[in-house]
Design an enzyme around this catalytic site. Structure first.
Site, short mmCIF file in Angstrom:
data_model
loop_
_atom_site.label_atom_id
_atom_site.label_comp_id
_atom_site.label_asym_id
_atom_site.label_seq_id
_atom_site.Cartn_x
_atom_site.Cartn_y
_atom_site.Cartn_z
CG ASP A 67 37.25 39.49 40.36
OD1 ASP A 67 37.91 40.07 39.47
OD2 ASP A 67 36.22 39.98 40.85
CG HIS A 138 29.71 41.90 43.38
ND1 HIS A 138 29.03 41.10 42.50
CD2 HIS A 138 30.37 42.81 42.61
CE1 HIS A 138 29.27 41.50 41.27
NE2 HIS A 138 30.07 42.54 41.31
CD GLU A 143 28.05 37.73 43.84
OE1 GLU A 143 27.81 38.92 44.13
OE2 GLU A 143 27.82 37.25 42.73
#
Ligand code: F6R
Length: 263
Positions: A67, A138, A143
């Site tokens: 990410d 998560h 999420e």
């Protein structure tokens, strides 16, 4: 899911680093999925140390990070690209062109998230994916309520995640609320997954991940459907598991079979 109850966080980092270095020995062009955050820092330090001692080379390795925050420039002190440079890439011999992050700046993000998936496929898929876990379950920035088959995309971060990560930001400094993240489906495509959880504040999350039901409300529980996940836990993170004796016995039996060269 294989549960490894370690004596302390350093042992967990030793074991995870050993798994990666052994895999690298077998496959010099290993494809790694990488995480940021406090949890993997010890592993990255050990990988850098192995390179410094001349025991490993990442010259042919390719990496894909889970990410990145939306709209933080690569050089921003809080960007995950900076984190990875400082904690790993500067300490290993990986060519800069071999590292990749999901698209987090500019436009056409949906198409470029699709291209990120394509790039992972072209590399032959991820051999080993490293993961931490958020207190809300998560993995990556998937999420609660993330689709269990999601692919790389832009996600809005929950208040809880923002609160957990606020420690990295100075008072008054603006914190990104959006991030590009691999999806749960992307993560589950990895051949092996090594997850670490350290500290008492992860104990509830670890229990839900290992012993709770599979639910999009707790994304890490989806790791239960993957055939090769190992969770390396320190005693505090493992403290709420109800079957700790069984996990220890399982590990003893596996080590015995390995010693007898039957595995
Ligand atoms: C980081 C990531 C997150 C973290 C999780 C735990 O790339 O994807 O899922 O793994 O938030 O963070 P730490 O390790 O800081 O507790």
């Amino acid at each position: 899911m294989k549960i490894v109850l370690t004596a302390h966080a350093d042992e967990a980092a030793d074991l995870v680093a050993r798994e990666i270095l052994d895999a690298l020995g077998d496959k010099p062009d290993l494809v790694l999925g990488l995480a940021t955050g406090s949890t993997p820092i010890g592993v990255y330090q050990r990988l850098c140390d192995a390179v410094a001692r001349g025991e490993a080379s990442f010259a042919r390795v390719r990496t894909f990070n889970l990410d990145e925050y939306l709209d933080l420039p690569a050089e921003h002190p809080r960007s995950y690209r900076t984190f990875m440079r400082e904690h790993l890439f500067e300490g290993i011999d990986i060519p800069p062109g071999n590292v990749a992050f999901p698209p987090s700046e500019g436009g056409d993000l949906e198409a470029r998230c699709g291209a990120y998936e394509e790039r992972i496929r072209e590399a032959g898929g991820i051999d080993i994916q490293l993961l931490g876990i958020g207190r809300n379950g998560h993995i990556g920035f998937n999420e609660p309520t993330s689709s269990l088959r999601s692919r790389t995309r832009i996600k809005t971060l929950t208040a809880r995640t923002l609160e957990d990560n606020a420690r990295f930001y100075a008072d008054g400094e603006s914190q990104p609320v959006l991030a590009a993240t691999m999806g749960i489906g992307t993560i589950l495509d990895a051949r092996r997954i090594l997850l670490q959880a350290i500290g008492a504040k992860k104990a509830d999350a670890v229990r839900a991940m290992v012993e709770g039901p599979v639910s999009s409300f707790f994304p890490a529980s989806m790791l239960q459907v993957h055939p090769l996940v190992t969770a390396f836990l320190d005693p505090e993170a493992a403290s709420l598991l109800t079957m700790r004796d069984y996990y220890d016995e399982t590990r003893r039996q596996e080590l015995r079979l390995r010693e007898e060269r039957r595995l």
